[in-house]
Design an enzyme around this catalytic site. Structure first.
Site, mmCIF file in Angstrom:
data_model
loop_
_atom_site.group_PDB
_atom_site.id
_atom_site.type_symbol
_atom_site.label_atom_id
_atom_site.label_comp_id
_atom_site.label_asym_id
_atom_site.label_seq_id
_atom_site.Cartn_x
_atom_site.Cartn_y
_atom_site.Cartn_z
ATOM 1 N N LEU A 528 12.394 9.237 -11.642
ATOM 2 C CA LEU A 528 11.267 8.811 -12.480
ATOM 3 C C LEU A 528 9.937 9.070 -11.804
ATOM 4 O O LEU A 528 8.929 9.302 -12.453
ATOM 5 C CB LEU A 528 11.377 7.309 -12.774
ATOM 6 C CG LEU A 528 12.511 6.858 -13.678
ATOM 7 C CD1 LEU A 528 12.590 5.355 -13.683
ATOM 8 C CD2 LEU A 528 12.308 7.394 -15.086
ATOM 9 N N GLY A 529 9.955 8.973 -10.497
ATOM 10 C CA GLY A 529 8.702 9.161 -9.782
ATOM 11 C C GLY A 529 8.885 8.858 -8.327
ATOM 12 O O GLY A 529 9.991 8.571 -7.864
ATOM 13 N N GLN A 530 7.781 8.910 -7.631
ATOM 14 C CA GLN A 530 7.823 8.706 -6.195
ATOM 15 C C GLN A 530 6.926 7.529 -5.851
ATOM 16 O O GLN A 530 5.724 7.567 -6.095
ATOM 17 C CB GLN A 530 7.333 9.989 -5.499
ATOM 18 C CG GLN A 530 7.330 9.935 -3.987
ATOM 19 C CD GLN A 530 8.722 10.102 -3.400
ATOM 20 O OE1 GLN A 530 9.590 10.742 -3.978
ATOM 21 N NE2 GLN A 530 8.936 9.490 -2.249
ATOM 22 N N GLY A 532 5.542 4.552 -2.985
ATOM 23 C CA GLY A 532 4.993 4.672 -1.643
ATOM 24 C C GLY A 532 6.075 4.876 -0.598
ATOM 25 O O GLY A 532 5.866 5.552 0.395
ATOM 26 N N PHE A 533 7.253 4.292 -0.804
ATOM 27 C CA PHE A 533 8.244 4.320 0.251
ATOM 28 C C PHE A 533 9.548 4.971 -0.170
ATOM 29 O O PHE A 533 10.571 4.800 0.457
ATOM 30 C CB PHE A 533 8.508 2.907 0.758
ATOM 31 C CG PHE A 533 7.249 2.304 1.275
ATOM 32 C CD1 PHE A 533 6.742 2.722 2.486
ATOM 33 C CD2 PHE A 533 6.547 1.393 0.531
ATOM 34 C CE1 PHE A 533 5.562 2.209 2.964
ATOM 35 C CE2 PHE A 533 5.362 0.877 1.002
ATOM 36 C CZ PHE A 533 4.864 1.286 2.220
ATOM 37 N N GLY A 534 9.514 5.701 -1.244
ATOM 38 C CA GLY A 534 10.730 6.393 -1.628
ATOM 39 C C GLY A 534 10.750 6.661 -3.117
ATOM 40 O O GLY A 534 9.916 6.151 -3.865
ATOM 41 N N PRO A 535 11.708 7.475 -3.549
ATOM 42 C CA PRO A 535 11.771 7.855 -4.959
ATOM 43 C C PRO A 535 12.317 6.725 -5.839
ATOM 44 O O PRO A 535 13.001 5.829 -5.355
ATOM 45 C CB PRO A 535 12.747 9.029 -4.955
ATOM 46 C CG PRO A 535 13.582 8.824 -3.740
ATOM 47 C CD PRO A 535 12.737 8.111 -2.732
ATOM 48 N N LYS A 550 14.799 1.814 -7.042
ATOM 49 C CA LYS A 550 13.904 2.336 -5.995
ATOM 50 C C LYS A 550 14.718 2.475 -4.728
ATOM 51 O O LYS A 550 15.281 1.507 -4.223
ATOM 52 C CB LYS A 550 12.736 1.370 -5.787
ATOM 53 C CG LYS A 550 11.782 1.817 -4.695
ATOM 54 C CD LYS A 550 10.352 1.367 -4.974
ATOM 55 C CE LYS A 550 9.990 0.181 -4.118
ATOM 56 N NZ LYS A 550 8.639 -0.317 -4.399
ATOM 57 N N ASP A 647 -2.482 -4.739 -4.061
ATOM 58 C CA ASP A 647 -2.422 -3.307 -4.370
ATOM 59 C C ASP A 647 -2.332 -3.090 -5.876
ATOM 60 O O ASP A 647 -1.555 -2.281 -6.351
ATOM 61 C CB ASP A 647 -1.239 -2.658 -3.640
ATOM 62 C CG ASP A 647 -1.382 -1.133 -3.578
ATOM 63 O OD1 ASP A 647 -2.504 -0.636 -3.777
ATOM 64 O OD2 ASP A 647 -0.370 -0.451 -3.337
#
Ligand SMILES: *[C@@H]1O[C@H](CO)[C@@H](O)[C@H](O)[C@H]1NC(C)=O
Ligand SMILES: *[C@@H]1O[C@H](CO)[C@@H](O)[C@H](O)[C@H]1NC(C)=O
Ligand SMILES: *[C@@H]1O[C@H](CO)[C@@H](O)[C@H](O)[C@H]1NC(C)=O
Ligand SMILES: *[C@@H]1O[C@H](CO)[C@@H](O)[C@H](O)[C@H]1NC(C)=O
Ligand SMILES: *[C@@H]1O[C@H](CO)[C@@H](O)[C@H](O)[C@H]1NC(C)=O
Ligand SMILES: *[C@@H]1O[C@H](CO)[C@@H](O)[C@H](O)[C@H]1NC(C)=O
Ligand SMILES: *[C@@H]1O[C@H](CO)[C@@H](O)[C@H](O)[C@H]1NC(C)=O
Ligand SMILES: *[C@@H]1O[C@H](CO)[C@@H](O)[C@H](O)[C@H]1NC(C)=O
Ligand SMILES: *[C@@H]1O[C@H](CO)[C@@H](O)[C@H](O)[C@H]1NC(C)=O
Ligand SMILES: *[C@@H]1O[C@H](CO)[C@@H](O)[C@H](O)[C@H]1NC(C)=O
Ligand SMILES: *[C@@H]1O[C@H](CO)[C@@H](O)[C@H](O)[C@H]1NC(C)=O
Length: 832
Positions: A528-530, A532-535, A550, A647
């Site tokens: 689905l996407g990437q 900050g710390f993994g796909p 995740k 964040d």
């Protein structure tokens, strides 16, 4: 009647006469001049313009002093002294303010050309003598624009790269001679970095370190932004000005460049009734520019003061041992840089050694990128010798000799110096010897924990042990337990303790095989996407439920902290506007988190995509904004814990099938204890463009820093423009700055994409922008809390307070316009 008015006029004339005798006037005109021993006094009586002689000198000068002649702040005829007391200061026939000698020769003039002859001279505010056109009051000349050796409040040291115009302080030749000396103090802009320098002739003598928007980073006392009241302004005509303003009106504080080349900050001590030096640019030998030569660092606390950087050795050992440091240091092991570029073995890749809290070297080059990109740009360019990153400056890199590094006791920046792999190793061995006991101790704990965990594998308790052992090992493994250098125990130590076994059991119902099967073995097509710390992958469980997985990248050691943080935070929270954690999985070095699946992905995919942006009508936008606000309010107030997300950004807001927003990514969230409202961290995490000024610059975060991020997000949703890559080339404005300007110009329409503009919702749009601006105000106290934001969003009638000027209006001027600020979360900026 007649008698009394006659009496009055007689008194008046007498009064005027007395004034003349007391020789204190407040205006010089063409008919009223001052002779030696006469003076011109400012309205408040604190500043005097008149004739004086410096100590040990018989020469007469015309100047301005504060209270007494021991605090001379400005001198007119510094290079043309009078040798007797027959001089006068007057308005000449051409309208200029002049100093004349006994022979009526002009020895100094304000030298304004083409002016009307009816002019006068008097003090305006704070020791500023001005020459006015009497009839119109137009200022023709002012002493503040022609500094001598003293910087006064609002006096501008400026440079203009285009015209070469340069307003600077110039020292006296000696304490008894105001003649222009060898030292000057001025602003310097070099390769996008702004600094203040003191020069000895043409040699640099002292430098302030780069300006970061709040402080000069090489001045160790300047740790708190704004404390000193310094500002850097760019007037648009190419002038870069540095000036300061006083914090209190009753304070008297000036900066004086002495004849020895020190810039002294002096204040009036009202108790002792004297001027006192409260700071100086010459606190130690280390303040002398480049005293240690190249690739060496100066520390006033060590003896000798100079030492080569790690990985470097003195160029000439004999000279160095005699404390002649001019030769500097050279690299001990040559860099492997070429080999890396040739794409051969990369095992010996160069690395960086970190120097903490230093005044970074001279000749930096500035670019606007994130710390990660900064590092990688430097690593992959053989001519880059060192880099440093500051959120206010961006990325600085160095290509030549590293000169004038000063180890500070506070403040400063972290500098990363490129060294060969072998040197890194050496450093590692050295460090490991020092802390070997610590490591062995830690290892034992880790091994024990590992075995405990192995034995209880496939049991909920394994997460339990995992947490316990990690906690024992190092409290800092959890950002939520990070004490942030502050002694107060504001974190809830029980957050994990309260996590029930039942809850864990539930969370751990997934194992690796199940998830691998659900995601078709983490197939690329399911990605689905990437994060900050993994796909992140899409998956489908056997019962048909869709999930998002995740998977923390194995290499990412940092991810562990965020992983644990997220598990703990999300376990305790449930709200329709927060993403729901379905489970997690820890097996071997695989760590995974499962969430409910959000078919509409994240908000940024909608609002910044021109084709999808149109799909969001204003009603939807309103409900998205309100949903985010409610989620945030729940975090701040309504949940049992008080949580600061830290964040919040468009890509961390997910949309479900009905386009309901759900806040996600709690890897950086912090849990607060009951009474705490604000905390300080040395580890600033967040995303550029969404970070509030007090957080970005001082590491201070509170609910109001989330409010700031919310405000930015709100402006993005309304305008459909991304703050982090918005660039108004003409005026170097940020999105916030652009919105603010359009708002003050009453030109809101130009903000809104015509494709999505809807006249029937004009008032709504205005209101959103108004609320957004309230949330991004510079001072945290001015920003509304989330509860107030929600009521503002919902009550159409309620009157909103006018917003004050927001923070971060201007793009950092020094940042190169070509490079865009990346949209990646910053996970670590060295604290200051
Ligand atoms: C003035 O002269 C005296 C003696 O010559 C000396 O001690 C003193 O430092 C001088 N003062 C200044 C301001 O130069
Ligand atoms: C003072 O200076 C003037 C020239 O500016 C000169 O003519 C005069 O002789 C000097 N007087 C003394 C006492 O040195
Ligand atoms: C300057 O003033 C002194 C007295 O202070 C006087 O004796 C002298 O004649 C004057 N010189 C001129 C050129 O006016
Ligand atoms: C006055 O200004 C003109 C240029 O504006 C300059 O050429 C001249 O040297 C100046 N004169 C003095 C006495 O500073
Ligand atoms: C000069 O200005 C003063 C004060 O404004 C005014 O009284 C006077 O008439 C003016 N003189 C001329 C010649 O304009
Ligand atoms: C100023 O510099 C010159 C040489 O550039 C030197 O001769 C002189 O002594 C210096 N003056 C002071 C006050 O340092
Ligand atoms: C300033 O530079 C001159 C030479 O240009 C040198 O003689 C003098 O010692 C320097 N002054 C200081 C304080 O370093
Ligand atoms: C002027 O002096 C008065 C009394 O000493 C003080 O209250 C005031 O603040 C001073 N003003 C300035 C601008 O220093
Ligand atoms: C210091 O070393 C430099 C060369 O590195 C040399 O030129 C200079 O004369 C030396 N100074 C002293 C005082 O020995
Ligand atoms: C790459 O390696 C070759 C030898 O394999 C060497 O001649 C060349 O200089 C290297 N290239 C660079 C950019 O250092
Ligand atoms: C390496 O850095 C230098 C100096 O900043 C720059 O001029 C050069 O273009 C860079 N080279 C590459 C390949 O980026």
């Amino acid at each position: 009647m007649g008698f009394s008015s006659n009496m009055l006029s007689v008194l008046f004339i007498l009064f005027c006469y007395l004034l003349q005798v007391n020789i204190a006037i407040n205006t010089i005109t063409s008919s009223q001049f001052i002779k030696d021993a006469e003076t011109l006094i400012s309205k408040d009586g604190n500043f005097t313009f008149g004739f004086f002689s410096p100590k040990n000198s018989t020469n007469r000068y015309v100047g301005i002093w504060w209270k007494s002649q021991s605090t001379i702040i400005w001198v007119a005829n510094r290079n043309q002294p009078l040798n007797d007391s027959n001089g006068t200061a007057a308005i000449s026939e051409d309208g200029n303010l002049v100093v004349l000698n006994g022979q009526k020769q002009v020895i100094w003039t304000s030298n304004v050309s083409n002016i009307a002859t009816n002019t006068s001279s008097q003090f305006s505010d704070f020791g500023n003598l001005v020459l006015l056109e009497s009839t119109t009051g137009t200022i023709l000349w002012q002493s503040i624009q022609q500094p001598s050796d003293t910087l006064l409040p609002s006096m501008k040291l400026s440079i203009n790269q285009r015209t070469g115009k340069n307003v600077k302080l110039i020292s006296w030749k000696s304490p008894s001679d105001p003649y222009v000396g060898n030292f000057s103090c001025r602003t310097v802009e070099r390769l996008n970095i702004i600094e203040v320098f003191i020069w000895n002739g043409t040699q640099p003598y002292w430098r302030s370190g780069p300006w970061n928007g709040g402080v000069f980073t090489g001045v160790h006392t300047m740790t708190v932004a704004y404390f000193f009241g310094f500002r850097v302004g760019d007037d648009g005509a190419g002038n870069i000005d540095i000036y300061y303003t006083l914090q209190n009106d009753d304070e008297f504080l000036i900066y004086q460049l002495t004849s020895q080349g020190k810039l002294d900050e002096t204040r009036w001590d009202d108790e002792k009734k004297e001027m006192k030096v409260t700071w100086t640019t010459r606190e130690s030998e280390c303040d002398v520019y480049g005293i240690c030569g190249a690739f060496a660092s100066c520390s006033s606390l060590s003896s000798p003061i100079c030492s080569c950087l790690r990985g470097f050795v003195p160029r000439n050992i004999e000279e160095w041992s005699k404390h002649n440091w001019t030769g500097g240091c050279v690299r001990r092991t040559p860099l492997e840089c070429e080999r890396v570029n040739n794409k051969t073995t990369s095992t010996k890749e160069d690395g960086f050694l970190k120097l903490k809290m230093v005044k970074v070297p001279d000749f930096a080059e500035g670019v606007a990128v994130t710390p990660e990109i900064c590092r990688s740009l430097c690593l992959h360019n053989c001519s880059c010798i060192a880099y440093s990153h500051d959120s206010g400056i961006g990325c600085m890199s160095w290509t030549g000799n590293l000169l004038d590094i000063h180890q500070l006791q506070s403040g400063g920046l972290d500098l990363y110096v490129r060294v060969a792999y072998a040197e890194l190793d050496r450093g590692r061995i050295k460090t490991s010897i020092i802390i070997s006991t610590v490591i062995i101790g830690t290892l034992i704990i880790v091994i024990c924990a590992y075995f405990c965990w192995k034995r209880t594998s496939n049991h909920p308790a394994k997460l339990w042990h995992f947490i316990k052992s990690a906690k024992k090992k190092n409290n800092k493994a959890f950002p939520i337990f990070d004490q942030g250098g502050s002694p107060e125990n504001y974190t809830s130590d029980n957050a994990i303790g309260e996590m029930s076994q039942v809850k864990l059991q539930e969370l751990l119902k997934f194992d690796f095989e199940k998830l691998a099967a659900a995601t078709n073995n983490f197939h690329f097509s399911n990605k689905l996407g990437q994060g900050g710390f993994g796909p992140v992958y899409k998956g489908k469980l056997q019962d048909g439920q869709e999930i998002a997985v995740k998977r923390l990248s194995r290499a990412s050691g940092q991810g562990l902290e965020e992983f644990m943080n997220e598990v703990v935070v999300l376990c305790k929270l449930q709200h329709r506007n927060l993403v729901r954690l379905l489970g997690c999985c820890i097996e071997g070095d695989e760590k995974m988190l499962m969430y409910e699946y959000m078919p509409n992905k994240s908000l940024d995919a909608f609002i910044f995509d021109p084709s999808k942006n149109k799909l969001l009508d204003w009603r939807t936008r309103h409900s998205i904004i309100e949903g985010i606000a409610r989620g945030l309010l729940y975090l701040h107030r309504d949940s049992r814990l008080r949580i600061i997300h830290r964040d919040l950004k468009a890509s961390n807001v997910l949309l479900d099938e009905e386009l309901n927003p759900k806040i996600s990514d709690f890897g950086m969230a912090r849990i607060f204890g009951g009474r705490e409202h604000q905390a300080n961290t040395s580890r600033i995490v967040g995303t550029y463009g969404y970070m509030s000024p007090e957080y970005a610059m001082q590491g201070l975060f509170s609910e109001k820093s989330d409010v700031f991020s919310f405000g930015v997000l709100m402006l993005e949703i309304v305008t459909g423009r991304r703050n982090s890559i918005f660039y108004d080339f003409e005026n170097s404005l940020t999105l916030i700055g652009f919105v603010w300007i359009q708002w003050t110009d009453d030109n809101i329409l130009s903000l809104i994409d015509q494709e999505i503009y809807d006249p029937s919702n004009h008032n709504y749009i205005l209101r959103y922008i108004h609320i957004g601006l309230l949330c991004v105000q510079e001072h945290a106290v001015d920003r509304p809390a989330m509860a107030a934001v929600i009521s503002m969003l919902n009550s159409e009638a309620a009157l909103l307070p006018p917003p004050s000027k927001p923070a971060f209006i201007l793009r950092q001027d020094m940042l190169s316009s070509k490079s865009s600020i990346n949209n990646v979360s910053i996970t670590q900026i060295g604290g200051r």
